[in-house]
Write a protein that holds these residues in place. Structure first.
Motif, PDB file in Angstrom:
ATOM      1  N   ALA A  26       0.940  -1.180  -0.061  1.00 27.56           N
ATOM      2  CA  ALA A  26      -0.015   0.210  -0.031  1.00 27.56           C
ATOM      3  C   ALA A  26       0.990   1.160  -0.050  1.00 27.56           C
ATOM      4  O   ALA A  26       0.605   2.249  -0.891  1.00 27.56           O
ATOM      5  N   TRP A  27       1.892   1.292   0.937  1.00 29.62           N
ATOM      6  CA  TRP A  27       2.896   2.459   1.034  1.00 29.62           C
ATOM      7  C   TRP A  27       3.592   2.786  -0.499  1.00 29.62           C
ATOM      8  O   TRP A  27       3.905   3.852  -0.764  1.00 29.62           O
ATOM      9  N   ASN A  28       3.817   1.643  -0.986  1.00 35.76           N
ATOM     10  CA  ASN A  28       4.568   1.864  -2.333  1.00 35.76           C
ATOM     11  C   ASN A  28       3.792   2.424  -3.323  1.00 35.76           C
ATOM     12  O   ASN A  28       4.484   2.503  -4.433  1.00 35.76           O
ATOM     13  N   GLU A  69       9.743  13.578  -0.627  1.00 36.86           N
ATOM     14  CA  GLU A  69      10.326  12.245  -0.823  1.00 36.86           C
ATOM     15  C   GLU A  69       9.804  11.723  -2.253  1.00 36.86           C
ATOM     16  O   GLU A  69       9.132  10.935  -2.100  1.00 36.86           O
ATOM     17  N   LEU A  70      10.765  12.310  -3.101  1.00 36.82           N
ATOM     18  CA  LEU A  70      10.549  11.758  -4.500  1.00 36.82           C
ATOM     19  C   LEU A  70      10.951  10.469  -4.810  1.00 36.82           C
ATOM     20  O   LEU A  70      11.999  10.050  -4.453  1.00 36.82           O
ATOM     21  N   ASP A  71      10.087   9.605  -5.749  1.00 36.58           N
ATOM     22  CA  ASP A  71      10.516   8.560  -6.052  1.00 36.58           C
ATOM     23  C   ASP A  71      10.727   7.319  -4.911  1.00 36.58           C
ATOM     24  O   ASP A  71      11.483   6.511  -4.851  1.00 36.58           O
ATOM     25  N   TYR A  72       9.846   7.644  -4.065  1.00 36.49           N
ATOM     26  CA  TYR A  72       9.794   6.793  -2.801  1.00 36.49           C
ATOM     27  C   TYR A  72       9.580   5.463  -2.990  1.00 36.49           C
ATOM     28  O   TYR A  72       8.707   5.010  -3.743  1.00 36.49           O
ATOM     29  N   ALA A  73      10.431   4.460  -2.442  1.00 36.83           N
ATOM     30  CA  ALA A  73      10.524   2.822  -2.573  1.00 36.83           C
ATOM     31  C   ALA A  73      10.608   2.336  -1.290  1.00 36.83           C
ATOM     32  O   ALA A  73      11.816   2.783  -0.743  1.00 36.83           O
ATOM     33  N   LEU A  74       9.966   1.355  -0.610  1.00 44.52           N
ATOM     34  CA  LEU A  74       9.841   1.112   0.554  1.00 44.52           C
ATOM     35  C   LEU A  74       9.838  -0.486   0.718  1.00 44.52           C
ATOM     36  O   LEU A  74       9.317  -1.293  -0.138  1.00 44.52           O
ATOM     37  N   ARG A  75      10.805  -1.120   1.668  1.00 44.30           N
ATOM     38  CA  ARG A  75      10.738  -2.379   1.973  1.00 44.30           C
ATOM     39  C   ARG A  75      10.380  -2.310   3.701  1.00 44.30           C
ATOM     40  O   ARG A  75      11.038  -1.684   4.326  1.00 44.30           O
ATOM     41  N   ARG A 135      21.793   3.203  -4.631  1.00 44.13           N
ATOM     42  CA  ARG A 135      20.542   2.743  -4.423  1.00 44.13           C
ATOM     43  C   ARG A 135      20.382   1.068  -4.580  1.00 44.13           C
ATOM     44  O   ARG A 135      21.120   0.648  -5.443  1.00 44.13           O
ATOM     45  N   ARG A 136      19.392   0.804  -3.847  1.00 44.09           N
ATOM     46  CA  ARG A 136      19.022  -0.853  -4.112  1.00 44.09           C
ATOM     47  C   ARG A 136      17.562  -1.039  -3.969  1.00 44.09           C
ATOM     48  O   ARG A 136      17.299  -2.340  -4.066  1.00 44.09           O
ATOM     49  N   ILE A 137      16.810  -0.055  -3.778  1.00 38.94           N
ATOM     50  CA  ILE A 137      15.228  -0.337  -3.657  1.00 38.94           C
ATOM     51  C   ILE A 137      15.003   0.577  -4.821  1.00 38.94           C
ATOM     52  O   ILE A 137      14.801   1.786  -5.016  1.00 38.94           O
ATOM     53  N   PHE A 138      14.208  -0.312  -5.833  1.00 41.80           N
ATOM     54  CA  PHE A 138      13.752   0.434  -7.072  1.00 41.80           C
ATOM     55  C   PHE A 138      12.403   0.083  -7.420  1.00 41.80           C
ATOM     56  O   PHE A 138      12.037  -0.901  -7.611  1.00 41.80           O
ATOM     57  N   GLY A 139      11.440   1.079  -6.696  1.00 44.20           N
ATOM     58  CA  GLY A 139       9.952   0.480  -6.953  1.00 44.20           C
ATOM     59  C   GLY A 139       9.538  -0.624  -6.176  1.00 44.20           C
ATOM     60  O   GLY A 139      10.377  -0.936  -5.097  1.00 44.20           O
ATOM     61  N   PRO A 140       8.136  -1.060  -6.247  1.00 45.65           N
ATOM     62  CA  PRO A 140       7.736  -1.898  -5.358  1.00 45.65           C
ATOM     63  C   PRO A 140       8.414  -3.415  -5.573  1.00 45.65           C
ATOM     64  O   PRO A 140       9.106  -3.581  -6.556  1.00 45.65           O
ATOM     65  N   ARG A 141       8.478  -4.120  -4.490  1.00 44.17           N
ATOM     66  CA  ARG A 141       9.193  -5.210  -4.170  1.00 44.17           C
ATOM     67  C   ARG A 141       8.613  -6.372  -5.269  1.00 44.17           C
ATOM     68  O   ARG A 141       7.561  -6.599  -5.356  1.00 44.17           O
ATOM     69  N   PRO A 142       9.709  -6.854  -6.387  1.00 46.32           N
ATOM     70  CA  PRO A 142       9.276  -7.974  -7.024  1.00 46.32           C
ATOM     71  C   PRO A 142       8.794  -9.204  -6.391  1.00 46.32           C
ATOM     72  O   PRO A 142       9.328  -9.363  -5.183  1.00 46.32           O
TER      73      PRO A 142
END
Length: 153
Positions: A26-28, A69-75, A135-142
């Motif tokens: 949801a947050w992504n 926080e632009l291009d935000y991607a979360l884990r 960077r190592r987090i790119f968009g929603p988690r595959p």
């Protein structure tokens, strides 16, 4: 009133993992209205040094957050669970308007009502400047990465 959000407490490991992944997903989306539906109408938050009460304040906060926080991607990763409470650790990356990338590390404590809505969220977050190359987090988690632990750094 928001519809119930299964899974419901008390949580076991599979249901806690499901709740954590649903929150990450949801947050992504970076959609404040969608994210806010997971919280009770009177949900209370502490996010860093900001204290919020209720969905309207949560939505306004998230709009401001994702404007900065632009291009935000979360884990997120499950840390612990008991009864109606879940603890998670998380990392997210974003950049500011000047192009500086950040990795933010944090922990959250969640408390849910009987309908599976979060009524309390406390988040401690620390930011570390990174380069674009780090960077190592790119968009929603595959799909193939779901359930993997987060790196320490």
């Amino acid at each position: 009133m928001a519809p119930a959000r299964p899974p419901f407490p008390p949580f076991d490991e599979p249901s806690a993992l499901q709740k954590v992944q649903a929150a990450e997903d949801a947050w992504n989306t970076r959609d404040p209205e969608r994210v806010a539906l997971a919280y009770t109408e009177d949900s209370v938050w502490r996010n860093r040094d900001t204290f919020l009460t209720g969905r309207d304040e949560i939505i306004a906060f998230l709009h401001q957050k994702w404007t900065r926080e632009l291009d935000y991607a979360l884990r997120k990763e499950l840390w612990s669970y008991h009864g109606n409470r879940i603890a998670v650790r998380f990392q997210y990356e974003s950049h500011d308007a000047a192009g500086q990338w950040w990795r933010s590390y944090g922990n959250e404590l969640w408390e849910f009502d009987d309908e599976g809505l979060m009524r309390r969220r406390e988040a401690g977050i620390h930011d570390v400047a990174i380069t674009g190359d780090e960077r190592r987090i790119f968009g929603p988690r595959p799909e193939e990465e779901k359930g993997r632990p987060l790196p320490f750094r």
